[in-house]
Design an enzyme around this catalytic site. Sequence first.
Site, mmCIF file in Angstrom:
data_model
loop_
_atom_site.group_PDB
_atom_site.id
_atom_site.type_symbol
_atom_site.label_atom_id
_atom_site.label_comp_id
_atom_site.label_asym_id
_atom_site.label_seq_id
_atom_site.Cartn_x
_atom_site.Cartn_y
_atom_site.Cartn_z
ATOM 1 N N GLU A 1 0.888 -1.263 -0.015
ATOM 2 C CA GLU A 1 -0.032 -0.116 0.013
ATOM 3 C C GLU A 1 0.938 1.403 0.011
ATOM 4 O O GLU A 1 1.396 1.728 0.888
ATOM 5 C CB GLU A 1 -1.002 0.039 1.271
ATOM 6 C CG GLU A 1 -2.066 -0.782 1.178
ATOM 7 C CD GLU A 1 -2.851 -0.850 2.593
ATOM 8 O OE1 GLU A 1 -2.736 -0.196 3.185
ATOM 9 O OE2 GLU A 1 -4.027 -1.416 2.356
ATOM 10 N N GLU B 1 -6.317 -7.865 -0.496
ATOM 11 C CA GLU B 1 -6.558 -7.420 0.916
ATOM 12 C C GLU B 1 -7.744 -6.856 1.144
ATOM 13 O O GLU B 1 -7.800 -5.582 0.419
ATOM 14 C CB GLU B 1 -5.326 -6.835 1.638
ATOM 15 C CG GLU B 1 -5.452 -6.501 3.188
ATOM 16 C CD GLU B 1 -4.435 -5.540 3.537
ATOM 17 O OE1 GLU B 1 -3.285 -5.958 3.245
ATOM 18 O OE2 GLU B 1 -4.601 -4.515 4.154
ATOM 19 N N GLU C 1 -8.689 -7.674 17.439
ATOM 20 C CA GLU C 1 -9.265 -6.733 16.563
ATOM 21 C C GLU C 1 -10.310 -7.449 15.812
ATOM 22 O O GLU C 1 -10.130 -8.409 15.363
ATOM 23 C CB GLU C 1 -8.213 -5.972 15.868
ATOM 24 C CG GLU C 1 -7.496 -7.042 15.129
ATOM 25 C CD GLU C 1 -6.310 -6.014 14.028
ATOM 26 O OE1 GLU C 1 -6.042 -4.925 14.489
ATOM 27 O OE2 GLU C 1 -5.901 -6.637 13.087
HETATM 28 C C1 IDC Z 1 -3.221 -3.392 10.291
HETATM 29 C C2 IDC Z 1 -3.487 -4.489 11.499
HETATM 30 C C3 IDC Z 1 -3.259 -3.755 13.037
HETATM 31 C C4 IDC Z 1 -1.722 -3.262 12.812
HETATM 32 C C5 IDC Z 1 -1.450 -2.069 11.743
HETATM 33 C C6 IDC Z 1 -0.320 -1.534 11.752
HETATM 34 O O1 IDC Z 1 -4.647 -5.105 11.248
HETATM 35 O O2 IDC Z 1 -3.356 -4.736 14.005
HETATM 36 O O3 IDC Z 1 -1.628 -2.151 14.088
HETATM 37 O O4 IDC Z 1 -1.783 -2.690 10.600
HETATM 38 O O5 IDC Z 1 -0.183 -0.559 10.840
HETATM 39 C C7 IDC Z 1 -4.167 -2.028 5.837
HETATM 40 C C8 IDC Z 1 -2.858 -2.648 5.679
HETATM 41 C C9 IDC Z 1 -2.698 -3.739 7.040
HETATM 42 C C10 IDC Z 1 -3.599 -3.188 8.096
HETATM 43 C C11 IDC Z 1 -5.209 -3.058 7.630
HETATM 44 C C12 IDC Z 1 -5.805 -2.883 8.782
HETATM 45 O O6 IDC Z 1 -2.389 -3.153 4.573
HETATM 46 O O7 IDC Z 1 -1.397 -3.760 7.335
HETATM 47 O O8 IDC Z 1 -3.159 -3.916 9.107
HETATM 48 N N1 IDC Z 1 -5.167 -2.553 6.569
HETATM 49 O O9 IDC Z 1 -5.620 -1.404 9.356
HETATM 50 N N2 IDC Z 1 -4.573 -1.451 4.758
HETATM 51 C C13 IDC Z 1 -6.083 -1.032 5.157
HETATM 52 C C14 IDC Z 1 -6.172 -1.497 6.239
#
Ligand code: IDC
Length: 350
Positions: free
Chosen positions: A184, A271, A312
């Site tokens: 991302e 994702e 979560e």
């Molecule tokens: C999130 C995890 C969360 C962690 C965070 C750190 O769910 O526990 O604290 O990352 O940055 C994404 C990302 C993915 C995220 C997820 C949810 O690719 O790494 O994971 N998310 O926030 N993009 C949109 C949402």
Amino acid sequence: MKFLKYNILLGCIFLTSIVCCSSDTSTTENTNEESVTEQPADDNDSAFSSVVEENGQLRILNGVLVNKNNAPVQLRGMSFFWSQWIGKYYTEDTVNWLKNDWQCTVVRAAMAVDEASGYLTNPELEKQKVFTVIDAAIKNGLYVIVDWHSHHAEDYLEEAKSFFAEVSEKYGDVPNIIYETYNEPLDVSWTAVLKPYHETIIAEIRKNDPDNLIICGTRTWSQRVDEVIGNKIDDENVAYTLHYYAATHKQELRAITKSALDNNIPIFVTEYGVSEASGDGSINNVEAEAWWSFLDENNISWCNWSIADKEELSAALKPNASANGGWPLDMLTTSGTMVREELKKKNPKY
Ligand code: IDC
């Protein structure tokens, strides 16, 4: 019985090939007379032992992901969590369970890069986790996405080049592997930064692997797939990443996606969550269903975030779920339960 089904299936492919070959192809961009054949009706019980045995080499044809017979393929499966934080599920047993019980046809290994102690700090340790998942996926006949899980990949170009050079050298000759070069990106230019970044990594991969699918992240957390219109990467087997979280992103993001699809931009949802974009907050069932219908209507493959036991809402597992699969249903969260049901309802059973 299986033999009979197999013959019917082959018959369908043969007949649809004839129908398609004789039909008007003027609406497609492609002039090499190839066309996407229709998918035989899916009775959810395949005659093949695995999704890779059935579909083999994937590629993009007229903006659509197709199999070795040019029939559209829609993969559905699970993403693992950041490898450095919840790497305990990067096991062969978990992959086996995701195939046999969850009926995944694809899994995604999320190689942590710059956050905490990811690949930049512990390359060998993190690689071993990702390779374990890849090896298990190959054994199971699953497709496997190797995701460079970073929000700043353009800042670590040499590391990304060397990682993808190594992965493509090791696995480039099997059809299972799908490369995801940049999870991302943030708010950086597609034209000036992201496209050149992807082109550099693709050049490394293509030295070893001429044909497997490569998926490229788009601006703003992989949402602006519309910015690829008129500005595609010059490689036949590239798709573009769309990410959504159903309780945050709704019709507006589907409309952006639709504009890309209408311009023959191939999309892969590597994702998504049924929760908010934070990975937590709330779950939106209505939007989750709306997104699943949209993905089905447009033949878009997906992986759900994530195989994790963190507290979560986007995590599929409750705290302390086994690292070896075999999860009883009461160890699944609301999200895990919803997604597993969707997988079992829609994916073929191998
Ligand atoms: C999130 C995890 C969360 C962690 C965070 C750190 O769910 O526990 O604290 O990352 O940055 C994404 C990302 C993915 C995220 C997820 C949810 O690719 O790494 O994971 N998310 O926030 N993009 C949109 C949402």
